[in-house]
Design a protein around this motif. Structure first.
Motif, PDB file in Angstrom:
ATOM      1  N   LEU A 558       0.821  -1.205   0.000  1.00  0.00           N
ATOM      2  CA  LEU A 558       0.000   0.000   0.000  1.00  0.00           C
ATOM      3  C   LEU A 558       0.856   1.258   0.000  1.00  0.00           C
ATOM      4  N   ALA A 559       1.971   1.209   0.683  1.00  0.00           N
ATOM      5  CA  ALA A 559       2.900   2.336   0.750  1.00  0.00           C
ATOM      6  C   ALA A 559       4.239   1.769   1.190  1.00  0.00           C
ATOM      7  N   GLU A 560       5.231   2.625   1.250  1.00  0.00           N
ATOM      8  CA  GLU A 560       6.553   2.179   1.639  1.00  0.00           C
ATOM      9  C   GLU A 560       6.493   1.623   3.066  1.00  0.00           C
ATOM     10  N   GLY A 561       6.778   0.311   3.211  1.00  0.00           N
ATOM     11  CA  GLY A 561       6.787  -0.304   4.535  1.00  0.00           C
ATOM     12  C   GLY A 561       5.424  -0.712   5.035  1.00  0.00           C
ATOM     13  N   ILE A 562       4.378  -0.530   4.260  1.00  0.00           N
ATOM     14  CA  ILE A 562       3.023  -0.887   4.694  1.00  0.00           C
ATOM     15  C   ILE A 562       2.429  -1.852   3.673  1.00  0.00           C
ATOM     16  N   HIS A 563       2.064  -3.047   4.150  1.00  0.00           N
ATOM     17  CA  HIS A 563       1.526  -4.070   3.287  1.00  0.00           C
ATOM     18  C   HIS A 563       0.212  -4.583   3.869  1.00  0.00           C
ATOM     19  N   GLY A 564      -0.618  -5.094   3.006  1.00  0.00           N
ATOM     20  CA  GLY A 564      -1.880  -5.684   3.417  1.00  0.00           C
ATOM     21  C   GLY A 564      -2.018  -7.076   2.853  1.00  0.00           C
ATOM     22  N   LEU A 565      -2.775  -7.903   3.569  1.00  0.00           N
ATOM     23  CA  LEU A 565      -2.989  -9.283   3.163  1.00  0.00           C
ATOM     24  C   LEU A 565      -4.412  -9.442   2.645  1.00  0.00           C
ATOM     25  N   VAL A 566      -4.524 -10.053   1.485  1.00  0.00           N
ATOM     26  CA  VAL A 566      -5.829 -10.410   0.941  1.00  0.00           C
ATOM     27  C   VAL A 566      -5.993 -11.910   1.126  1.00  0.00           C
ATOM     28  N   PRO A 567      -6.847 -12.374   2.064  1.00  0.00           N
ATOM     29  CA  PRO A 567      -7.018 -13.821   2.256  1.00  0.00           C
ATOM     30  C   PRO A 567      -7.645 -14.455   1.019  1.00  0.00           C
ATOM     31  N   GLU A 568      -7.501 -15.746   0.940  1.00  0.00           N
ATOM     32  CA  GLU A 568      -8.040 -16.482  -0.208  1.00  0.00           C
ATOM     33  C   GLU A 568      -9.543 -16.251  -0.342  1.00  0.00           C
ATOM     34  N   MET A 569     -10.243 -16.146   0.786  1.00  0.00           N
ATOM     35  CA  MET A 569     -11.687 -15.960   0.770  1.00  0.00           C
ATOM     36  C   MET A 569     -12.077 -14.649   0.098  1.00  0.00           C
ATOM     37  N   HIS A 570     -11.183 -13.665   0.120  1.00  0.00           N
ATOM     38  CA  HIS A 570     -11.519 -12.324  -0.367  1.00  0.00           C
ATOM     39  C   HIS A 570     -10.829 -11.981  -1.683  1.00  0.00           C
ATOM     40  N   LEU A 571     -10.389 -12.990  -2.438  1.00  0.00           N
ATOM     41  CA  LEU A 571      -9.776 -12.719  -3.733  1.00  0.00           C
ATOM     42  C   LEU A 571     -10.814 -12.269  -4.752  1.00  0.00           C
ATOM     43  N   ALA A 572     -12.006 -12.808  -4.654  1.00  0.00           N
ATOM     44  CA  ALA A 572     -13.063 -12.463  -5.597  1.00  0.00           C
ATOM     45  C   ALA A 572     -14.399 -12.827  -4.986  1.00  0.00           C
ATOM     46  N   ASP A 573     -15.477 -12.416  -5.672  1.00  0.00           N
ATOM     47  CA  ASP A 573     -16.814 -12.740  -5.164  1.00  0.00           C
ATOM     48  C   ASP A 573     -17.097 -14.227  -5.254  1.00  0.00           C
ATOM     49  N   VAL A 574     -16.476 -14.902  -6.199  1.00  0.00           N
ATOM     50  CA  VAL A 574     -16.637 -16.341  -6.345  1.00  0.00           C
ATOM     51  C   VAL A 574     -15.289 -16.994  -6.071  1.00  0.00           C
ATOM     52  N   ARG A 575     -15.340 -18.259  -5.767  1.00  0.00           N
ATOM     53  CA  ARG A 575     -14.102 -18.981  -5.487  1.00  0.00           C
ATOM     54  C   ARG A 575     -13.365 -19.255  -6.794  1.00  0.00           C
ATOM     55  N   LEU A 576     -12.136 -18.797  -6.864  1.00  0.00           N
ATOM     56  CA  LEU A 576     -11.344 -18.937  -8.087  1.00  0.00           C
ATOM     57  C   LEU A 576     -10.645 -20.293  -8.107  1.00  0.00           C
ATOM     58  N   GLN A 577     -10.755 -20.979  -9.226  1.00  0.00           N
ATOM     59  CA  GLN A 577     -10.082 -22.263  -9.363  1.00  0.00           C
ATOM     60  C   GLN A 577      -8.581 -22.076  -9.583  1.00  0.00           C
ATOM     61  N   HIS A 578      -8.220 -21.041 -10.347  1.00  0.00           N
ATOM     62  CA  HIS A 578      -6.807 -20.784 -10.621  1.00  0.00           C
ATOM     63  C   HIS A 578      -6.519 -19.303 -10.380  1.00  0.00           C
ATOM     64  N   PRO A 579      -6.360 -18.894  -9.128  1.00  0.00           N
ATOM     65  CA  PRO A 579      -6.112 -17.466  -8.844  1.00  0.00           C
ATOM     66  C   PRO A 579      -4.820 -16.961  -9.461  1.00  0.00           C
ATOM     67  N   GLU A 580      -3.852 -17.869  -9.634  1.00  0.00           N
ATOM     68  CA  GLU A 580      -2.562 -17.422 -10.162  1.00  0.00           C
ATOM     69  C   GLU A 580      -2.676 -16.922 -11.598  1.00  0.00           C
ATOM     70  N   LYS A 581      -3.745 -17.317 -12.291  1.00  0.00           N
ATOM     71  CA  LYS A 581      -3.933 -16.842 -13.657  1.00  0.00           C
ATOM     72  C   LYS A 581      -4.506 -15.425 -13.686  1.00  0.00           C
ATOM     73  N   LYS A 582      -5.190 -15.049 -12.641  1.00  0.00           N
ATOM     74  CA  LYS A 582      -5.816 -13.723 -12.609  1.00  0.00           C
ATOM     75  C   LYS A 582      -4.896 -12.682 -12.000  1.00  0.00           C
ATOM     76  N   PHE A 583      -4.091 -13.093 -11.036  1.00  0.00           N
ATOM     77  CA  PHE A 583      -3.224 -12.146 -10.338  1.00  0.00           C
ATOM     78  C   PHE A 583      -1.766 -12.477 -10.639  1.00  0.00           C
ATOM     79  N   ARG A 584      -0.959 -11.423 -10.712  1.00  0.00           N
ATOM     80  CA  ARG A 584       0.472 -11.585 -10.911  1.00  0.00           C
ATOM     81  C   ARG A 584       1.203 -10.509 -10.119  1.00  0.00           C
ATOM     82  N   GLU A 585       2.422 -10.772  -9.801  1.00  0.00           N
ATOM     83  CA  GLU A 585       3.218  -9.822  -9.041  1.00  0.00           C
ATOM     84  C   GLU A 585       3.446  -8.555  -9.855  1.00  0.00           C
TER      85      GLU A 585
END
Length: 1777
Positions: A558-585
């Motif tokens: 979010l900012a220098e030295g400040i990070h947030g965690l997105v749990p698996e439950m909150h990646l999308a409104d539906v459960r993603l079968q392959h989240p790695e295809k939708k998100f990338r570093e």
């Protein structure tokens, strides 16, 4: 004066050595600057060893004695004078010195030799000013800090010069660490009862408190190359660290020390100073503690700064003070200090200024110790002080030490001159507020005015806060590199104004730290505290978090030295079968903040579009809730009856299943899932209870008609409803008139709670219920509650139902129901949630003593309104049957006139007084009293103890008052008043509403002028009285000696006739009279012990009074299978063993006795020295010696003779034979060869402890007290019929027998009633048709009839036949069975099913060869001892080795088929004979130890001298001690074993510990087991010890303990060993019959174990399903198929599947399918294919036919052909390329 060098810090490098100079020690700029920098140049040109060192120091001896100074007093004086002269010289020649310094500054040559001697001396004597920084902090540094934040497990300290450190909870004090450890252990061990108080650091410290800290370590964490490393400073507050270098003799007045509270005393606190002298302790008087310090802060383990105020006479007690006015006074400095060790951070010092520069101030303490105040702590920077104007060289000023510099060449301290540090208080603004309250961190300051510039470090600015300046480091003035920083030119000169942002505030420095960088000003967040919950944030994906299940979340920057965690439950409104295809570093995302955790420094985000794009106001706390407000929420947990939803922050609510949809939902789990976002609106909430209820229903769906109907519905209305749903506790109904939903709970069905369940069962869904009353309604939640209680319905119909407080009128009776019951009151609820209080005092008196006052929750009750408090909304009621009017007796006592007195001379109450003799009429006769009346309005009572003067006057002791009649007039004497409510005896002045007159009719009382009152104090030991039974308990009689004196009689003291004690209520009814004697009295405790036995007996029976053959009564206190424990008195208890219970051992059973029953016992033996008794309950002893005795009592060896036939009970079963108890301490041994005439393979299974056996004495050795007996029927029975032998048999004879063993070539048959005579029936003699495998026809243990075909008596071989043709001429009752079904092939085979009898017969090498049978003496010269050895050897083969707790940890028991595969492999009988005879020849039987084994302790000691490391011998020695019930000696042997066995013999030592554990588990208690277990774990492999103890619990049939230990093992070692999980599952499967629990272990195991260990474990679990009696073969097949699908080339999996499928009842088609599928695996190599086809062919040869065998050969050839073609194609392709 002692050495100036400071002592080494613990664990750090010696500070006396000159370390290598770091960059921080060098000047930061090569340009000439101030005087201070000039003064340092001469010192740099000189060798370091000569700087500031006295010449006298070179002559210092290497080892000065006593640690004292090497300088004489005269030398001290000379040094002091010289120092003063130096300072005066510098003051007088100040101008000249400055000119010299300027000339030196302009000179660039470092080798200038032209210097004045005065300037050189000045340069050497002035120390360089050092500011504390991260590089100068090393392990062992001491620093003054101020608490800025208190977290649950650590404390954050502000340190000088913008540093910050943290103190772990375990680095505060030893006592606190012990408390934390105890608390952690209590949380881990759930069966531990240790009570620990939770440690809260906020109770120990407060923000703003000053502490001295010790630097433990400095750590730099490099997150990435692009980011700055995070620096952590770990600190310790332990007194032994914080007071490093201090000795007790160096503690003088005003020394500042760190101290921890050891204990709290009456007048103060004992403080631990952590000094090397352990005898030196501190004492802090309570008056020396500030009043604002709470008692909680002074709990043991708390630490604080204290000031030394004095010493005790012996110097061991240090007087301390923690008062702020003393500790913060700068005048309290250690003026009497003799060494520099006294001056540690936090201490006040008086220093003499020796140099002043623009960078700070330099001074000396005690003339030699250098101290410096840098630009911040001198005030030159933050306050822009003119140090030259304020201070003069040579002036003495006060300062406070804030740090030391252990790496400096010479001892040096840092001091502060800031006001808040001097007074040890917090810096405050002009308005007395804390700086952060005025200007919080992350705030933006629009106008920052520079008022001071330091070109080397940065600028000081005004931020608009009085008394608190700001500082901007040179690196934070702008983004990028700054070319020039000057106070008179450039963008940052004095007077310029800039826009800045507060980064932090340092409480020690008293300044804000700001930044002018544009990147910082534009950065959205500087801290986690700046991130608002519920806000939208933009971030960049920095990392995709992956675990064993796949993508587990995202890490977003979010900012220098400040990070947030997105749990698996909150990646999308539906459960993603392959989240790695939708998100990338590196991907940018938009998220919403779910929650922040300041303590854990965590931020949780959500990427759900429903939440991110929602325009609804984020709900974060209960304060923001509004009923009806709509908001999205996330389901985090789903139950059957509803779901828990998460809003933002920690706000959660409950969504009931009834509010999930307008349609009926039975199970919420079928329609909703965790992670689903739902739109809800607030139904109701309770801030105090922190409860929130929400609904998914559309508020608009509740139409106008229903809303109007709900408004029109009133509480108390009578309605009808239709049942739409029925649960266990509630009925969901729908009102007939308006379709409104309502709830009818089970407690509202009837007036009586006991009938609710039956009423509930009679109601069905769809039924219409009438006459329902509206109990409550909530318009906001649209909820309606109904009641079917008849009392409430009737009250509503009558218009008397109370629904509001305004309707309540005092005196009215209203109907309600019980809502809650407490100890002091009942809460009664009315409709509309109107609740009233029903106090205990307002209940009927007979109900007040009942449990819960005789009421139950939801019970209907009629109450009378007692009082109404409309202002406070309170209602008090009373029971409708309660009356507060005094009783007639009470009125009569207070009234002046008597109504119809029995004594006509009496007219008023005033005529009655204590001692008055008058007349009374008997109204009723009770068992313990006469109820009489003196007048119609005066009642009285005569206690039975006040009737008779002597025992002779009592005609009927069981009913003494039976001599009186109702309406009889008797003379009485008034004694006082009896309170009928609590049965207390009171003086007549204590009259109340429950009192009656206490009277006496004793002739002595009627005649005497006064009656002395009997009391406990007046009773004497041994005095006799008449007692009357008042209460009968199980083991006690309570008797009254007078109305106010009550005593108890222990059961053993009730009567000399024990037969009367079996039924106390019948033989000693309440009211019966007893002659009693006082045996003990304690007036203080109000205790009186009595005895009704003859005076010769006493409850305090002592050991010296017990003689042999005494007959005594006793009470049974404990019963087990072997003995009963009888209590003879309070001091004496003894056992009566099984053999001493009856004259006929057939009737001897401990189960025929009951606990607490009283019996007569006879003393058989007395051992007064060891306080041991042996008791007997034989009737011939305790009743009549002439009674018939079937089993005579044997006490001494002389009572036995060789040849006697006697009976006894088995005491122990060992590998050598049986030990039989004959009586007393006599035990006979039965060798294995003397157990039976026939051979018994598993002979131990034929006997058990306490089994009754009959035998003949064969040997008595008086010298060793050894007895041998035989149990053989041929020896014991006179009419014994010899067993059948080979000589008794003839060819053609028909016999019956049992199949001992079956092989494919034939069956071995043991002849019934024979001396272990057996033979072979070849498969060719079993049936008329040829048989290939005899195992298909016969099983071990089958009863058969056979004919002897041939017999060789010399070789002892018999051939049997079972063909039907052999029995055609025989008249047998088995013919019908033989000719039925398919059994006609073996007419002589099966007679009946019997238990398996495993055999050790050796297999045959050739079926046609002759057979030599085992178990037969081939050598007539062998003694019986050889037979013993043989039988023991055979037994050992089939008995599991359990000596060390032998549970089958391998789980192999289930993997073995019912008949051992080893028996199918034939071994030559000749070879077996050699193997059998070889060890027999080598055994030395020349000595007694070899013949009989060790029989005494002496024998064992002799053997142990030869074999001290033999755990087997030690174990048998323990068992020997337990055979004679010597538990203490067995433990002693165990202790010797574990101490004696050499530590190199790890296995032997472990076995000894396991045997010790086995001993304690079987004969000890939980405490002893735990103690031995902990010790065993310390010296052995912990995992092995844990597993062995679990096996012991399994063997000892203690499943609860085994289960608990298994769970601990899996938690403790589950990550390292797969066998642990398999063993646990095997035990649950096969032993505990809990396969579901066993299966549940697999998921836990796969999570705990590493990847490589999971596959083998899964195969073992699959095998369990096949092998366990509770397993499911289909489940095991499914598991194997899943593994094979994943690893198709793993042929070990195919082989295991095949092994499990190939059983006796296997489906051949299934097996062929497994074979076939395996050959089709892609990439199958030639070698495994060859082995597989070979196995298939072998299987078909045994189980298939010619056609199937040919088919396998064809498949193999086809596979080879295809393989060759594929190889050729591959080679051709390579050639083309």
């Amino acid at each position: 004066m002692s050495s100036l060098k400071r002592k080494d810090a613990p664990g750090g490098a010696p500070t006396t050595k000159s370390p290598k100079r770091s960059k921080s020690d060098k000047p930061q700029s090569k340009k000439p600057h101030t005087n201070s920098s000039q003064s340092t140049k001469p010192s740099q040109q000189k060798p370091a060893s000569t700087v500031g060192v006295s010449r006298l120091k070179e002559e210092e001896p290497l080892f000065p004695r006593g640690g004292a100074s090497v300088l004489s007093p005269l030398e001290h004086r000379q040094i002091s004078i010289q120092a003063r002269q130096d300072v005066l010289f510098e003051q007088e020649s100040g101008q000249g010195t400055k000119k010299a310094e300027k000339s030196l500054k302009r000179t660039k040559s470092k080798s200038s030799k032209v210097k004045s001697s005065d300037a050189a001396r000045t340069a050497e004597s002035v120390a360089r000013i050092k500011s504390l920084n991260y590089q100068r902090l090393v392990k062992g540094s001491l620093v003054l800090g101020q608490i800025t934040e208190i977290r649950p497990l650590q404390v954050i300290l502000a340190l000088p010069n913008n540093l910050s450190g943290r103190v772990s909870i375990t680095s505060i004090s030893d006592i606190l660490s012990e408390r934390v450890t105890a608390e952690a252990e209590a949380e881990d061990d759930e069966d531990d009862n240790v009570e620990t108080s939770s440690v809260d650091l906020k109770d120990i410290f407060e923000v703003g408190q000053y502490l001295r800290a010790y630097v433990v370590s400095t750590i730099e964490e490099n997150a990435k190359a692009t980011t700055k490393p995070k620096r952590h400073i770990e600190l310790s507050l332990r007194p032994d660290h914080a007071n490093t270098g201090l000795l007790s003799q160096e503690l003088v007045e005003n020394t500042v020390v760190m101290a921890s509270v050891s204990s709290a005393e009456d007048h103060g606190y004992i403080m631990d100073l952590g000094l090397s002298d352990a005898n030196t302790r501190g004492f802090l008087p309570r008056k020396e503690v500030s009043s604002d310090i709470s008692e909680a802060r002074m709990q043991p383990g708390a630490v604080m700064l204290c000031l030394v105020t004095g010493k005790g006479a012996n110097g061991k007690i240090i007087q301390l003070s923690a008062l702020q006015k003393k500790l913060g006074s700068i005048q309290n400095f250690a003026s009497e200090a003799t060494t520099i060790q006294t001056f540690l951070p936090g201490a006040a010092v008086e220093l003499m200024v020796s140099d002043i520069s623009r960078r700070g101030l330099v001074g000396k303490v005690m003339g030699s110790l250098d101290v410096t105040a840098d630009v911040i702590h001198s005030g030159a920077g933050p306050q822009a002080l003119d140090l030259d104007g304020k201070y003069t060289i040579g002036k003495k000023i006060k300062a406070r030490v804030i740090c030391d510099f252990p790496t400096a060449k010479e001892p040096k301290l840092g001091v502060s001159l800031l006001d808040h540090v001097l007074t040890l208080t917090s810096q405050r603004t002009k308005s007395a507020k804390l700086p952060l309250d005025v200007l919080p961190a992350s705030s933006t300051v629009e106008k920052c005015t520079i008022f001071k510039v330091d070109p080397e470090i940065g600028v000081f600015v005004e931020v608009g806060v009085d008394h608190v300046p700001g500082f901007v480091h040179i690196s934070r003035l702008k983004d990028g590199k700054l070319d020039l920083l000057s106070e008179s030119s450039g963008p940052f000169q004095i007077g310029t104004v800039h826009r800045g942002r507060v980064i932090s505030y340092n409480a020690i420095d008293g300044i804000y730290n700001l930044s002018f960088e544009s990147s910082v000003l534009e950065q959205p967040f500087l801290r986690i505290e700046d991130v608002a919950v519920g806000s939208l944030v933009n971030g960049q994906i920095e990392k995709i978090i992956i675990n064993q299940d796949g993508v587990n979340g995202l890490l977003v920057k979010l900012a220098e030295g400040i990070h947030g965690l997105v749990p698996e439950m909150h990646l999308a409104d539906v459960r993603l079968q392959h989240p790695e295809k939708k998100f990338r570093e590196g991907m940018k995302v938009k998220a919403r903040v779910l929650s922040t955790n300041l303590f854990k420094r965590q931020i949780k985000l959500t990427l759900k579009k429903t939440l991110v794009n929602s325009e609804a106001k984020p709900l974060k706390s209960f304060d923001e809730l509004v009923i009806g407000e709509q908001s999205p929420a996330t389901i985090i947990k789903v139950f059957e009856n509803g779901a828990v939803v998460q809003f933002y922050g920690s706000l959660r609510g409950f969504l009931p299943v009834s509010e999930m949809s307008e349609a009926y939902i039975q199970d919420a789990r079928e329609h909703f899932r965790a992670g689903q976002v739902v739109s809800v609106h607030i139904l109701n909430f309770d801030i105090e209870a922190q409860k929130l209820f929400v609904s998914c229903k559309d508020p608009s769906a509740f139409g106008i008609e229903k809303q109007n109907a709900l408004r029109a519905l009133n509480i108390g209305d009578i309605v009808s409803a239709k049942v739409v749903q029925k649960t266990e506790d509630d009925l969901h109904v729908e009102l007939v008139d308006n379709s409104l939903k309502a709830l009818l709970s089970i407690g509202q069905l009837t007036d009586r709670p006991s009938k609710n369940q039956s009423s509930m069962k009679g109601i069905r869904v769809g039924q219409i219920l009438s006459d329902l009353v509206v109990l409550d309604k909530n318009d906001d939640r649209r909820s309606i509650t109904l009641s079917k209680k008849p009392s409430l319905v009737q009250a509503s119909q009558d218009g008397k139902l109370l629904t509001a407080l305004d309707q309540a009128q005092v005196g009215e009776i209203r109907q309600g129901f019980v809502r809650n019951i407490t100890v002091t009151a009942v809460f009664v609820q009315f409709p509309g949630k109107l609740t009233a209080l029903l106090p205990k005092s307002k209940l009927p008196r007979e109900d007040q003593e009942k449990t819960d006052f005789g009421l139950k929750n939801y019970q209907s009750i009629a109450v009378k309104i007692d009082s109404v408090d409309r202002d406070n909304g309170r209602l008090v009621v009373a029971s409708s049957t309660y009356t507060d009017k005094p009783s007639t007796a009470a009125q009569s006592l207070t009234g002046p006139q008597l109504d119809n007195p029995v004594d006509e001379t009496l007219t008023s109450i005033n005529d009655l007084h204590i001692g008055k003799v008058t007349k009374a009429k008997v109204v009723s006769i009770k068992s313990t009293q006469l109820n009489v009346k003196l007048a119609n309005n005066i009642q009285g009572r005569v206690d039975v103890s006040q009737v008779f003067d002597s025992w002779d006057k009592i005609t009927n002791p069981k009913s003494p008052l039976s001599c009186f009649q109702v309406n009889e007039v008797i003379d009485v004497r008034i004694l006082g008043v009896h309170d009928a409510r609590n049965h207390r005896y009171l003086p007549i002045s204590h009259r109340s509403t429950h009192s009656v007159l206490e009277l006496s009719i004793k002739p002595s009382d009627l005649k005497a002028s006064s009656t002395p009152e009997l009391s406990l104090k007046a009773l004497e030991l041994g005095s006799t009285h008449i007692g009357f039974v008042n209460n009968v308990q199980q083991n006690t009689l309570w008797v009254n000696l007078s109305p106010n004196v009550r005593g108890r009689i222990n059961m053993l003291e009730i009567s000399d006739d024990v037969s009367l004690l079996d039924n106390l209520p019948a033989n000693f009814p309440v009211g019966s009279a007893l002659k009693v004697r006082v045996v003990a009295v304690n007036p203080t405790e109000g205790r009186l012990d009595l005895s009704a036995r003859a005076s010769g007996a006493s409850i305090h029976l002592v050991w010296n009074a017990i003689k042999q053959n005494m007959v005594l009564p006793g009470r049974i206190t404990k019963i087990n299978e072997r003995q009963i424990i009888v209590q003879l008195s309070d001091l004496v208890s003894a056992p009566a063993h099984l053999i001493d219970l009856s004259d006929d051992y057939d009737d001897a059973s401990t189960l025929s006795y009951s606990k607490n029953s009283v019996v007569r016992v006879s003393v058989v033996d007395v051992d007064q020295s060891n306080k041991r008794l042996r008791l007997s309950l034989r009737p011939s002893r305790v009743l009549n010696s002439s009674l018939q005795v079937k089993d005579r009592e044997i006490i001494k060896l002389a009572q036995l003779n060789v040849g006697d036939v006697i009976r006894g009970f088995v005491k122990n079963i060992s590998d050598k034979g049986l030990f039989v108890g004959l009586g007393g301490d006599l035990t006979a041994m039965v060798r294995i060869s003397d157990l039976s005439d026939r051979f018994i393979k598993d002979w131990k299974d034929e006997f058990q402890i306490d089994q009754l056996v009959k035998g003949r004495i064969t040997l008595i050795d008086p010298s060793t007290n050894q007895i041998q007996m035989s149990l053989k029927s041929s020896v014991v029975d006179k009419d014994f019929v010899p067993l059948t032998n080979y000589q008794d048999l003839r060819p053609g004879q028909i016999i019956t027998g049992k199949v001992r063993k079956v092989a494919d070539f034939g069956a071995f048959i043991l002849i019934d009633g024979s001396a272990n005579v057996s033979g072979l029936c070849h498969r060719s003699e079993m049936a008329e048709k040829p048989i290939q495998d005899a195992r298909k026809l016969l099983n071990e243990g089958d009863a058969v009839k056979a004919i002897i075909l041939d017999i060789d008596t010399q070789k002892k071989r018999i051939s049997f036949g079972l063909k039907p043709s052999y029995f055609e001429d025989e008249d047998s009752n088995m013919d019908d069975d033989a000719e039925s079904d398919d059994e006609d092939e073996i007419a002589g085979a099966l007679l009946e099913d019997s238990e398996d009898e495993p055999s050790d017969d050796e297999d045959m090498e050739d079926a046609d060869d002759s057979i030599e049978f085992e178990g037969i003496d081939h050598d007539g010269n062998l003694s019986s001892d050889v037979d013993d050895t043989e039988m023991a050897d055979r037994t050992a083969e089939d008995v599991d080795a359990l000596d060390a707790g032998g549970f089958d940890w391998s789980g192999a028991a289930l993997d073995e088929p019912s008949t051992a595969s080893a028996e199918a492999d034939l071994i030559s009988a000749t070879e077996k004979k050699k193997k059998r005879r070889k060890p027999q020849v080598e055994i030395d039987r020349s000595g007694d130890l070899t013949n009989f084994g060790p029989q005494t302790a002496v024998d064992y000691e002799q053997l142990l001298n030869r074999q001290p490391n033999s755990s087997d011998l030690w174990t048998r020695y323990m068992a020997f001690q337990m055979q004679v019930s010597e538990l203490a000696k067995a433990r002693e042997v165990a202790e010797r074993a574990v101490a004696t066995i050499n530590s190199t013999e790890e296995t032997e030592k472990l076995n000894a510990w396991i045997a010790y554990l086995n001993l304690e588990v079987r004969f000890g208690n939980d405490d002893t087991v735990d103690e031995v277990f902990k010790r065993a774990c310390q010296v052995n492999d912990q995992q092995e010890v844990y597993q062995r103890l679990a096996s012991i619990y399994v063997q000892d049939n203690k499943p609860e303990k085994a289960d608990a230990l298994f769970q601990i093992i899996t938690k403790k070692f589950g990550a390292n060993s797969s066998d642990i999980w398999h063993n646990y599952a095997h035990w649950l499967h096969a032993v505990q019959n809990e396969p579901d629990r066993a299966r549940g272990l697999l998921s836990r195991a796969t999570q705990a174990l590493p990847d490589h260990a999971r596959l083998p474990l899964m195969t073992k679990f699959a095998a369990l399903e096949y092998n366990s009696p509770n397993g499911s073969a289909e489940r095991g097949r499914t598991m194997f198929e899943g593994l094979i699908a994943t690893f198709p080339k793993r042929f070990d999996l195919w082989s295991q599947l095949l092994d499990h499928e190939d059983g006796p009842s296997a489906d051949k088609a299934v097996i062929r399918d497994v074979f076939d599928r395996a050959t089709k695996v892609k990439g199958l190599k030639a070698r495994p294919a060859k082995k597989w086809f070979k196995r298939w062919a072998d299987w078909e040869e045994k189980n298939g036919d010619v056609k199937s065998q040919e088919k396998v050969r064809a498949k193999a050839a086809e596979w080879v052909r295809l393989k060759a073609e594929a190889k050729k194609e591959g080679e051709a392709e390579e050639d083309e390329e």
